[in-house]
Motif scaffolding. Structure first.
Motif, PDB file in Angstrom:
ATOM      1  N   ALA A 117       0.806  -1.134  -0.022  1.00  0.00           N
ATOM      2  CA  ALA A 117       0.211  -0.116  -0.058  1.00  0.00           C
ATOM      3  C   ALA A 117       0.989   1.289   0.016  1.00  0.00           C
ATOM      4  O   ALA A 117       1.271   1.754   1.022  1.00  0.00           O
ATOM      5  CB  ALA A 117      -0.949  -0.053   1.168  1.00  0.00           C
ATOM      6  N   ASP A 118       1.409   1.708  -1.213  1.00  0.00           N
ATOM      7  CA  ASP A 118       2.543   2.679  -1.242  1.00  0.00           C
ATOM      8  C   ASP A 118       1.867   4.081  -0.943  1.00  0.00           C
ATOM      9  O   ASP A 118       0.808   4.532  -1.480  1.00  0.00           O
ATOM     10  CB  ASP A 118       2.652   2.681  -2.981  1.00  0.00           C
ATOM     11  N   PRO A 119       2.407   4.691   0.311  1.00  0.00           N
ATOM     12  CA  PRO A 119       1.974   5.871   0.831  1.00  0.00           C
ATOM     13  C   PRO A 119       2.923   6.901   0.384  1.00  0.00           C
ATOM     14  O   PRO A 119       2.727   8.160   0.957  1.00  0.00           O
ATOM     15  CB  PRO A 119       2.204   5.604   2.520  1.00  0.00           C
ATOM     16  N   SER A 120       3.809   6.848  -0.626  1.00  0.00           N
ATOM     17  CA  SER A 120       4.802   7.833  -0.929  1.00  0.00           C
ATOM     18  C   SER A 120       4.502   9.008  -1.305  1.00  0.00           C
ATOM     19  O   SER A 120       5.293   9.986  -1.160  1.00  0.00           O
ATOM     20  CB  SER A 120       5.593   7.285  -2.201  1.00  0.00           C
ATOM     21  N   GLY A 121       3.144   9.089  -1.787  1.00  0.00           N
ATOM     22  CA  GLY A 121       2.751  10.443  -2.042  1.00  0.00           C
ATOM     23  C   GLY A 121       1.863  11.356  -1.154  1.00  0.00           C
ATOM     24  O   GLY A 121       1.466  12.459  -1.363  1.00  0.00           O
ATOM     25  N   SER A 122       1.883  10.763  -0.080  1.00  0.00           N
ATOM     26  CA  SER A 122       1.055  11.331   1.296  1.00  0.00           C
ATOM     27  C   SER A 122       1.740  12.388   2.189  1.00  0.00           C
ATOM     28  O   SER A 122       2.668  11.772   2.782  1.00  0.00           O
ATOM     29  CB  SER A 122       0.432  10.113   1.791  1.00  0.00           C
ATOM     30  N   ASP A 123       1.427  13.499   2.015  1.00  0.00           N
ATOM     31  CA  ASP A 123       1.930  14.336   2.959  1.00  0.00           C
ATOM     32  C   ASP A 123       1.484  13.897   4.588  1.00  0.00           C
ATOM     33  O   ASP A 123       2.438  14.337   5.442  1.00  0.00           O
ATOM     34  CB  ASP A 123       1.486  15.795   2.768  1.00  0.00           C
ATOM     35  N   ALA A 124       0.488  13.614   4.601  1.00  0.00           N
ATOM     36  CA  ALA A 124      -0.085  13.188   6.066  1.00  0.00           C
ATOM     37  C   ALA A 124       0.706  12.016   6.412  1.00  0.00           C
ATOM     38  O   ALA A 124       1.113  11.745   7.886  1.00  0.00           O
ATOM     39  CB  ALA A 124      -1.550  12.731   5.949  1.00  0.00           C
ATOM     40  N   PHE A 125       1.042  11.284   5.700  1.00  0.00           N
ATOM     41  CA  PHE A 125       1.894   9.801   6.045  1.00  0.00           C
ATOM     42  C   PHE A 125       3.252  10.143   6.325  1.00  0.00           C
ATOM     43  O   PHE A 125       3.963  10.092   7.392  1.00  0.00           O
ATOM     44  CB  PHE A 125       2.124   8.710   5.027  1.00  0.00           C
ATOM     45  N   ALA A 126       3.854  11.185   5.718  1.00  0.00           N
ATOM     46  CA  ALA A 126       5.132  11.849   5.958  1.00  0.00           C
ATOM     47  C   ALA A 126       5.240  12.659   7.434  1.00  0.00           C
ATOM     48  O   ALA A 126       6.231  12.437   8.096  1.00  0.00           O
ATOM     49  CB  ALA A 126       5.418  12.916   4.995  1.00  0.00           C
TER      50      ALA A 126
END
Length: 298
Positions: A117-126
């Motif tokens: 589940a690629d979260p690489s584009g999520s600012d919230a994840f960062a």
């Protein structure tokens, strides 16, 4: 295909037998092998709330037990400071039923690993990732220093390993360019004191729920290290926009940021060639990380 020459394979039947013999209170629970890109342990789910981890590489049972006991202590310590769910140690199993080493049982965490589940584009994840790393950095080292094992000490101490990686990667990667990158990384100085660190924030060790950080796995390496070590997550897990969100949230200066990139580079170089046939997902993770690093270096 096995991932290691000294790999020990374990089946659900063996796990079920070990549980019946050593933990009969769990003998009614279903045992399921979990598909995983993990390279150190085979993981089995026990019922709905537990997971069992079996070391893949053959080693002396007493030495394995000492490692598992230390990992359990580290995992329990990390659980006390983490702002996000992490597995907690439950029990240690003994050799038996054809499996020659001790093994461990932890609590089970819901979520999907970041390699799926690629979260690489999520600012919230960062942002979540920054909160997690900060909680670890703020933990008391209690006077402990980096142990000298694996990543997290002096970059240049990894020259011999990197030379092997370059040699093994001649047919896979642009090795001359990568040698130039390492020649700069290995000289990066460090003056910061050790902080507590997870040590292995790769996609397979990070759980995602929605586009947020749902939990962190493989916490047995929690210990003091270079403050830049957990910044490998910026390159293993994030695209440029969220990567900058992480950097700003952690207030990284240029030198610390570059050292984090160097540790990610060192790890990724090993992943590509070692797992190219036996664990293609892990090998691709290494390639993607190297691509991100090269893009950032021009």
């Amino acid at each position: 295909m096995t991932m290691h020459d000294d790999q020990v394979d374990v089946t659900t039947e063996v796990v079920a037998a070990l549980i019946r013999d050593q933990f009969p209170e769990w003998s009614g629970k279903a045992v399921r092998l979990l598909p995983s890109t993990g390279t150190v342990n085979a993981v089995f789910r026990i019922g709905d709330d537990l997971s069992a981890r079996f070391p893949r590489r053959l080693a002396d049972a007493a030495e394995v037990l000492a490692v598992l006991e230390q990992e359990a202590l580290a995992s329990a310590e990390l659980a006390q400071v983490s702002r996000f769910p992490v597995p907690e140690p439950v029990a240690l199993g003994k050799p038996g039923a054809g499996y020659p080493m001790p093994w461990s049982v932890q609590t089970w965490l819901p979520g999907t690993v970041a390699s799926d589940a690629d979260p690489s584009g999520s600012d919230a994840f960062a942002e979540d990732l920054a909160v997690f790393v900060t909680s670890l950095r703020n933990a008391d080292t209690r006077g402990r220093l980096f142990s000298g094992d694996n990543r997290g000490g002096v970059l240049a101490h990894h020259d011999e390993w990197m030379e092997r990686c370059f040699e093994e990667s001649e047919h896979l990667l642009d090795v001359p360019r990568l040698r130039q990158v390492w020649s700069r990384f290995r000289k990066l100085p460090r003056t910061d004191a050790d902080v507590m660190s997870h040590g292995d924030l790769i996609p397979g060790n990070v759980l995602v729920v929605g586009d947020r950080l749902g939990g962190v796995l493989d916490t047995g390496g929690f210990g003091p290290a270079d403050p830049a070590l957990d910044l490998v997550s910026a390159w293993h897990l994030l695209r440029p926009g969220p990567r900058e969100v992480l950097r700003q949230a952690l207030a990284c200066d240029d030198l610390e940021w570059e050292r984090g990139k160097a540790w990610a580079f060192e790890q990724a170089m090993g992943l590509v060639w070692y797992y190219v046939e036996s664990n293609p997902t892990m090998s691709r993770t290494g390639r993607r990380t190297l691509d991100r690093i090269l893009e950032s270096t021009g």
